[in-house]
Design an enzyme around this catalytic site. Sequence first.
Site, mmCIF file in Angstrom:
data_model
loop_
_atom_site.group_PDB
_atom_site.id
_atom_site.type_symbol
_atom_site.label_atom_id
_atom_site.label_comp_id
_atom_site.label_asym_id
_atom_site.label_seq_id
_atom_site.Cartn_x
_atom_site.Cartn_y
_atom_site.Cartn_z
ATOM 1 N N LYS A 121 16.534 4.987 10.907
ATOM 2 C CA LYS A 121 17.578 4.975 9.869
ATOM 3 C C LYS A 121 16.942 5.495 8.575
ATOM 4 C CE LYS A 121 19.518 3.163 6.728
ATOM 5 N NZ LYS A 121 19.676 3.864 5.433
ATOM 6 N N SER A 159 11.780 -1.497 -0.523
ATOM 7 C CA SER A 159 11.532 -2.442 -1.609
ATOM 8 C C SER A 159 11.255 -3.844 -1.062
ATOM 9 C CB SER A 159 12.748 -2.478 -2.531
ATOM 10 O OG SER A 159 13.885 -2.864 -1.784
ATOM 11 N N THR A 160 10.534 -4.615 -1.841
ATOM 12 C CA THR A 160 10.245 -6.006 -1.466
ATOM 13 C C THR A 160 11.546 -6.801 -1.361
ATOM 14 O OG1 THR A 160 8.018 -5.934 -2.348
ATOM 15 C CG2 THR A 160 9.052 -8.106 -2.269
ATOM 16 N N GLU A 161 12.489 -6.493 -2.243
ATOM 17 C CA GLU A 161 13.788 -7.186 -2.239
ATOM 18 C C GLU A 161 14.490 -7.005 -0.881
ATOM 19 O OE1 GLU A 161 16.269 -5.424 -5.177
ATOM 20 O OE2 GLU A 161 18.018 -6.607 -4.588
ATOM 21 N N CYS A 170 4.777 4.054 -3.637
ATOM 22 C CA CYS A 170 4.565 2.605 -3.546
ATOM 23 C C CYS A 170 3.185 2.228 -4.064
ATOM 24 C CB CYS A 170 4.738 2.157 -2.104
ATOM 25 S SG CYS A 170 3.743 3.134 -0.969
HETATM 26 P P1 NAD Z 1 15.155 0.253 -0.438
HETATM 27 O O1 NAD Z 1 14.514 -1.016 -0.022
HETATM 28 O O2 NAD Z 1 16.296 0.200 -1.381
HETATM 29 O O3 NAD Z 1 15.690 1.064 0.822
HETATM 30 C C1 NAD Z 1 14.839 1.381 1.896
HETATM 31 C C2 NAD Z 1 15.688 1.564 3.144
HETATM 32 O O4 NAD Z 1 16.316 0.334 3.472
HETATM 33 C C3 NAD Z 1 16.804 2.599 3.023
HETATM 34 O O5 NAD Z 1 16.903 3.296 4.261
HETATM 35 C C4 NAD Z 1 18.045 1.734 2.810
HETATM 36 O O6 NAD Z 1 19.249 2.326 3.246
HETATM 37 C C5 NAD Z 1 17.709 0.536 3.670
HETATM 38 N N1 NAD Z 1 18.397 -0.702 3.289
HETATM 39 C C6 NAD Z 1 18.971 -1.032 2.112
HETATM 40 N N2 NAD Z 1 19.498 -2.286 2.182
HETATM 41 C C7 NAD Z 1 19.223 -2.748 3.430
HETATM 42 C C8 NAD Z 1 19.464 -3.974 4.101
HETATM 43 N N3 NAD Z 1 20.096 -5.003 3.513
HETATM 44 N N4 NAD Z 1 19.007 -4.123 5.365
HETATM 45 C C9 NAD Z 1 18.346 -3.115 5.992
HETATM 46 N N5 NAD Z 1 18.098 -1.923 5.401
HETATM 47 C C10 NAD Z 1 18.523 -1.742 4.127
HETATM 48 O O7 NAD Z 1 13.951 1.137 -0.985
HETATM 49 P P2 NAD Z 1 14.028 2.576 -1.644
HETATM 50 O O8 NAD Z 1 14.623 2.430 -2.996
HETATM 51 O O9 NAD Z 1 14.620 3.538 -0.684
HETATM 52 O O10 NAD Z 1 12.463 2.924 -1.744
HETATM 53 C C11 NAD Z 1 11.670 2.508 -2.776
HETATM 54 C C12 NAD Z 1 10.869 1.291 -2.384
HETATM 55 O O11 NAD Z 1 10.112 1.565 -1.194
HETATM 56 C C13 NAD Z 1 9.865 0.919 -3.420
HETATM 57 O O12 NAD Z 1 9.884 -0.457 -3.639
HETATM 58 C C14 NAD Z 1 8.536 1.346 -2.804
HETATM 59 O O13 NAD Z 1 7.427 0.652 -3.275
HETATM 60 C C15 NAD Z 1 8.780 1.109 -1.372
HETATM 61 N N6 NAD Z 1 7.841 1.889 -0.551
HETATM 62 C C16 NAD Z 1 6.809 1.246 0.048
HETATM 63 C C17 NAD Z 1 5.886 1.957 0.799
HETATM 64 C C18 NAD Z 1 4.738 1.276 1.481
HETATM 65 O O14 NAD Z 1 4.170 1.868 2.385
HETATM 66 N N7 NAD Z 1 4.377 0.072 1.116
HETATM 67 C C19 NAD Z 1 6.032 3.333 0.938
HETATM 68 C C20 NAD Z 1 7.106 3.960 0.312
HETATM 69 C C21 NAD Z 1 8.014 3.216 -0.434
#
Ligand code: NAD
Length: 504
Positions: A203, A256-258, A311
Site C-alpha cells: 500500500k 509516522s510514529t502516530e 526520517c
Molecule cells: P504516515 O504515517 O502519515 O503515512 C504512512 C503510510 O501509512 C501511508 O501509506 C498512509 O496512507 C498510511 N496510513 C495512514 N493512516 C493509516 C492508518 N490509520 N493505518 C494504516 N496505514 C495508514 O507517514 P508519512 O507522512 O507518509 O511519512 C512521513 C513519516 O514517515 C515521518 O514520520 C518519517 O519519519 C517516517 N519515515 C520513517 C522511516 C524509517 O525508516 N524509520 C523512513 C521514512 C519515513
Amino acid sequence: MTAVAPDTTHHTALHQRVRDFISADRPMLIGGEWVSSASGRTFETIDPATARPITSVAHGDATDIDRAVRAARQAFDDGPWTRMKPNERERLLWRVGDILTERAEEFGQLEALDNGKAATIAAAVDTQWSADIFRYNAGLATKITGSTVDVSMPFVPGGEFHAYTLREPVGVCGLIVPWNFPLLMASFKLAPALAAGNTVILKPAEQTPLTALLLGEVFHEAGFPPGVVNIVTGYGEAGAALAAHDDVDKIAFTGSTEVGKKIVDAAKGNLKKVSLELGGKSPNIVFADADFEKAVAGSVAAWMFNHGQCCVAGTRLFVERPIFDDFTAAVAEAASQAKIGPGLDPSTELGPLVSQEQFDRVSGYLSAGLADGARALTGGKRWGDEGFFIEPTVFVDVEPSFSIVQEEIFGPVVAAMPFDADTGVAAAANDSIYGLAAGIWTTDLSKAHRTARQIKAGSVWVNQYNGFDTAMPFGGYKQSGWGRELGSSAIELYTQTKAVNISL
Ligand code: NAD
C-alpha cells in the site's frame, strides 16, 4: 475511470515511457490483473512543483484490500510460488534488480514528478539502491537456514531424538510505506519478504503512488506468478483495513510514529506480527576538533537531503561552543546557496515539499519557532509563489522545550544548539522520544567511539551522515520503531521458526 489531462508544461524532457505511463489513469494490481477499484473511484496524484495533477490512480478501500488479501492468500496456499525453489526466487529477484537498473532514468523521472525530489537523485539513489536491495536479497533467498539441535530430553531417559528448526515464511504480508522515498521504502520491505517466500500486498502513500505501480509492471516482466505481489493504491483507510485484516499474517510499516501506534492497535485482532520504521529527530554532533569544511558540508546534507523529508534527518545540530558561531554561519551560508527548483530541472538541489499539507505543516513550525524566540540565520519562509517550496532554514537561539527542537518537522529546517566539553552532549542528544540515527564529527577516535556508545539510536554515523548500506541493519530505538530492516537480519522480520523434534 476518466483520465485527467496532465499539465505538460515542464514535462518536455520526460522519457516517452513516463509520458505514456501518466497519459492514462493507473489501475491497481490484484491477483496478477490490473484492475479498477471496486467502487470505481479514483484520486489525483499531484505534482508538488506546480500543485497540478499528474494523473489519477484507483482509489482502493477496504473492499479492494480484501480482494488483494484473498489473492495473496491463494498465491501463498495454492500457487506455484511456495513450491518454487529458493534459487528460482533468487533469479526472479535478481531480475527485478536488473530491470530497475536498466530503467533507472524512467523511475527517477516518475519519482521526481510525483514526489518533487531531483530526478537525477531519484535515479541514482532511490532506484539504483532499490536495485541493489533486490540483488542483495536475491542472494539471501538461498541462505535461509534452520539448525540441528542436540536435545537432552531429560524426562525421556534413554530416548533417541533428531531435532531441528525450520525457518518458514510468515505468510501474507501487508507492506505500508510513506511518500518520502516511495520506491526505496517499498524495496526495503518487498525484497526480503519475497526472498523469504511470502506473498504481499503493498500500500503506497496516497501522495506518491506512481513508482509502486510502475514497479508492479517490473514484477510482471520479471516473471513473478500472479497474486504474489499485489499493489493497492489508496489513503490511510486502505492501510488501516490492511493492518486490521484477519487473514494478514504480518504488517511491515514505515511512516509516522502516530500512525505506527494505530497499526499496533489494529494488529491486535489476530495478533499479526508487526515491524515498524517510524519518525526521528536525530542529533548531529560537531566537536570543536572536527574537520571544519567536511563537517559543514556533511551537516548541511544531514538536514537538507531530500528537502529534510528524511526520517533520519539530522535536525538537532549540536556544536561545541568555541566553534558554534562560525560553524552555524558556515552552515547557513552553504544552505542559502542551494539551487531551489522542480525535481525535473537537472540543476535542482532542493525541490518542493511533497504536498500542500506538508507545506502547511512545515510553515507552521517556522512560525512557531520564530514566535518562541528562535532566530533564523537563513530562510524562515516560503520560496517562490508556485508549488510547495520552503527556504532552507537554520534556527539558533533555541531552547530544548521549543517544538522545533522536540518534534519531527520533515522539512529543510535545523535547530542548532551549543554544548560545552565539560558537561558533554549525550544527555541533550538523547533528550528525545525518538532514537533513529545520529551523526558525530570529530578527529579524536576515542571521543568518536565513546560518544557512539552513549547515543541511544539505531544508526550512528561518524564523520559522515546518511551512512546507509544494504548490508547494515537499520531501525529505531525508543519510539522510532520495532525491528531492523536491511542487512541479512531483515529476513527474520519475514520468517518464523518451527521446532521439529522426532523420537527415533
Ligand atoms: P504516515 O504515517 O502519515 O503515512 C504512512 C503510510 O501509512 C501511508 O501509506 C498512509 O496512507 C498510511 N496510513 C495512514 N493512516 C493509516 C492508518 N490509520 N493505518 C494504516 N496505514 C495508514 O507517514 P508519512 O507522512 O507518509 O511519512 C512521513 C513519516 O514517515 C515521518 O514520520 C518519517 O519519519 C517516517 N519515515 C520513517 C522511516 C524509517 O525508516 N524509520 C523512513 C521514512 C519515513
